[in-house]
Design a protein around this motif. Sequence first.
Motif, PDB file in Angstrom:
ATOM      1  N   ARG A  71       5.974  21.036   3.480  1.00  0.00           N
ATOM      2  CA  ARG A  71       4.594  21.035   3.945  1.00  0.00           C
ATOM      3  C   ARG A  71       4.601  20.500   5.381  1.00  0.00           C
ATOM      4  O   ARG A  71       5.088  19.401   5.640  1.00  0.00           O
ATOM      5  N   ILE A 129       6.270  16.952   6.424  1.00  0.00           N
ATOM      6  CA  ILE A 129       5.903  15.652   5.849  1.00  0.00           C
ATOM      7  C   ILE A 129       6.670  15.441   4.551  1.00  0.00           C
ATOM      8  O   ILE A 129       7.103  14.348   4.239  1.00  0.00           O
ATOM      9  N   MET A 130       6.879  16.533   3.801  1.00  0.00           N
ATOM     10  CA  MET A 130       7.713  16.459   2.591  1.00  0.00           C
ATOM     11  C   MET A 130       8.102  17.856   2.133  1.00  0.00           C
ATOM     12  O   MET A 130       7.482  18.835   2.528  1.00  0.00           O
ATOM     13  N   SER A 134       8.732  15.865  -3.074  1.00  0.00           N
ATOM     14  CA  SER A 134       7.784  14.783  -3.280  1.00  0.00           C
ATOM     15  C   SER A 134       8.313  13.604  -2.479  1.00  0.00           C
ATOM     16  O   SER A 134       9.531  13.436  -2.343  1.00  0.00           O
ATOM     17  N   ILE A 135       7.438  12.805  -1.913  1.00  0.00           N
ATOM     18  CA  ILE A 135       7.865  11.695  -1.059  1.00  0.00           C
ATOM     19  C   ILE A 135       8.746  10.738  -1.857  1.00  0.00           C
ATOM     20  O   ILE A 135       9.800  10.298  -1.392  1.00  0.00           O
ATOM     21  N   ILE A 136       8.336  10.445  -3.101  1.00  0.00           N
ATOM     22  CA  ILE A 136       9.092   9.486  -3.911  1.00  0.00           C
ATOM     23  C   ILE A 136      10.470  10.050  -4.268  1.00  0.00           C
ATOM     24  O   ILE A 136      11.486   9.355  -4.175  1.00  0.00           O
ATOM     25  N   THR A 181       8.263   5.507   4.091  1.00  0.00           N
ATOM     26  CA  THR A 181       8.397   4.532   2.993  1.00  0.00           C
ATOM     27  C   THR A 181       9.764   3.846   3.052  1.00  0.00           C
ATOM     28  O   THR A 181       9.885   2.665   2.739  1.00  0.00           O
ATOM     29  N   LYS A 199      -0.869  -3.069  -8.096  1.00  0.00           N
ATOM     30  CA  LYS A 199      -0.395  -1.787  -7.587  1.00  0.00           C
ATOM     31  C   LYS A 199      -1.208  -1.257  -6.413  1.00  0.00           C
ATOM     32  O   LYS A 199      -0.908  -0.197  -5.875  1.00  0.00           O
ATOM     33  N   ARG A 200      -2.269  -1.969  -6.028  1.00  0.00           N
ATOM     34  CA  ARG A 200      -3.075  -1.484  -4.909  1.00  0.00           C
ATOM     35  C   ARG A 200      -2.265  -1.575  -3.626  1.00  0.00           C
ATOM     36  O   ARG A 200      -1.417  -2.439  -3.477  1.00  0.00           O
ATOM     37  N   ILE A 201      -2.591  -0.682  -2.682  1.00  0.00           N
ATOM     38  CA  ILE A 201      -1.835  -0.613  -1.437  1.00  0.00           C
ATOM     39  C   ILE A 201      -2.689  -1.084  -0.263  1.00  0.00           C
ATOM     40  O   ILE A 201      -3.844  -0.673  -0.120  1.00  0.00           O
ATOM     41  N   ARG A 210      -3.610  -1.002   3.598  1.00  0.00           N
ATOM     42  CA  ARG A 210      -3.490   0.015   4.658  1.00  0.00           C
ATOM     43  C   ARG A 210      -3.710  -0.619   6.030  1.00  0.00           C
ATOM     44  O   ARG A 210      -4.364  -1.652   6.147  1.00  0.00           O
ATOM     45  N   THR A 215       2.592   0.265   1.687  1.00  0.00           N
ATOM     46  CA  THR A 215       2.835   1.343   0.734  1.00  0.00           C
ATOM     47  C   THR A 215       3.245   0.727  -0.596  1.00  0.00           C
ATOM     48  O   THR A 215       3.372  -0.496  -0.708  1.00  0.00           O
ATOM     49  N   PHE A 216       3.424   1.581  -1.587  1.00  0.00           N
ATOM     50  CA  PHE A 216       4.045   1.120  -2.823  1.00  0.00           C
ATOM     51  C   PHE A 216       5.513   1.485  -2.706  1.00  0.00           C
ATOM     52  O   PHE A 216       5.859   2.658  -2.649  1.00  0.00           O
ATOM     53  N   LYS A 247     -11.135  -3.275   1.114  1.00  0.00           N
ATOM     54  CA  LYS A 247     -12.522  -2.792   1.149  1.00  0.00           C
ATOM     55  C   LYS A 247     -13.435  -3.611   0.224  1.00  0.00           C
ATOM     56  O   LYS A 247     -14.066  -3.074  -0.684  1.00  0.00           O
TER      57      LYS A 247
END
Lengths: 127, 365
Positions: B17, B28-29, B32-34, B233, B294-296, B298, B317-318, B347
């Motif tokens: 992509r 970008i990948m 999958s990024i992971i 990452t 698990k929240r990231i 930014r 990031t995670f 937020k």
Amino acid sequence: MSAPSDRKYLSTHEWHKLNGDTVTLGITNIAADELTDITYVALPKVGEKITAGGRFGEIESVKATSDLYSGVSGTITAVNEELTKNPGLVNTDPFEAGWMVKIKATNAAAEMDKLLAADAYEKQAGH
Amino acid sequence: MLKRTPFYDFHLSHGARMVDFAGWEMPIMYRSIIDEHEQTRKSGSIFDVSHMGRVHFTGKDAARFLNHICTRNFADQKVGQSRYSLVCNEAGGVLDDVIVSRDQKNWIVVCNASNREKLMKHFVEQRRAGGFDFDMSDQTEATGMVALQGPKVIERLSGVLPVDLKEMKRYHFETTSIMLIKFTVFRSGYTGEDGVEIILPAKMAAMAMKFIGGSMDKESATIKPAGLGARDTLRLEAGMPLYGHELTETIDPISAGLGWAVDLTKEFVGVEALRAIKEKSPARKLVGLELEGKRIARQGMPVKHGESVVGEITSGTFGPTVQKSIAMAYVDANSAAEGTQLSVDLKGTLNPAKVVKLPFYKRPS
């Protein structure tokens, strides 16, 4: 994968499937692909009230955080607990196993009517 | 019109992509990024980094000029060595972070894609102001560049490139030729893994890709393509700064924890400002944060110590390898000690976070 025609859409990529007076919500494959690997889905509690056009949660990926919107008003009756353990379901099966919440809708017919049909949604999303 | 690297067709044929990155159409990948992240940590990945700037300096004052605009001292740098350095403005703010390599005839400066034009202008201005005598040639579009990173990369390439990679030390490089194609191979990278970065002529680059990477399509391939998503990452787990996040024109290298790359005993653009910062010790520092849950976090999110805002997130990031929500942030020096309990304002929701030592990930030695 294309958007199933048995449901209605918001331009912000949420799908809505009506069954009786209950609406199931999730996000589309287009949104899931755009977010890339999803790492966390923040969902409301059962019993919370949701208003059409309002936020019902947040979704996070390694790349970005995004708000989740509902096109219908009502009360949350179920949330997909599986997503806590396996948020990647939203990437692999966004329209089925990756569902997010069920809402007992107060005005489903009229509100669903205002949402986008599958082809109109895909056109708007540029697919 | 976006610029394309010599590997554009390779990206498309491997299902990448593509996104606009600093004016370049980049992957970008692919899968999958992971997945690409994990492939890099356990075996190997090839990254197209052709968008990064490559500028050659030759002539009488080339070395003296680089020593004038860079924070690092190159006076004792030998042929075949590379050094990480910062380029600063007069106020000590970072214009870019670069790698400077000394070749037989040239000095090669590799810079960030997003800063190439700005740097070229800076170089021209500084050359004029200081009356330096040298030639400068931007080789970015005449060449391609790939990074091969991961624990199995050196072994794999040892049978492919006529360079003794196992003997090559980190931050060293060699130039070699195979079938008249000139390869410059650097033992360096931006992932926290061992590996190399290779510069080669643009015209031969696509052909060379197959040769370097091997068969990359098989499920069990040693080396598979990875995109900019995994690159980010990986570098974040490795605690490496990214320009535009941890480094900007209003951040100095001392506060960024890069004092080791700044030689305050020599004269260079920004040295006076940096001496003053060092003297007083910086008001804020770059730290690693580990978030609960698990929240990231930014870029731009406020960091709090009790009720007061003490800093700001630069990246988060995670971490796929460390399996933790990780971030880097600038915080007030008195809130920067390891173990300090802070929180990140996601937020409106305060998420507990602890100051930890960087990097988050260190490869097994």
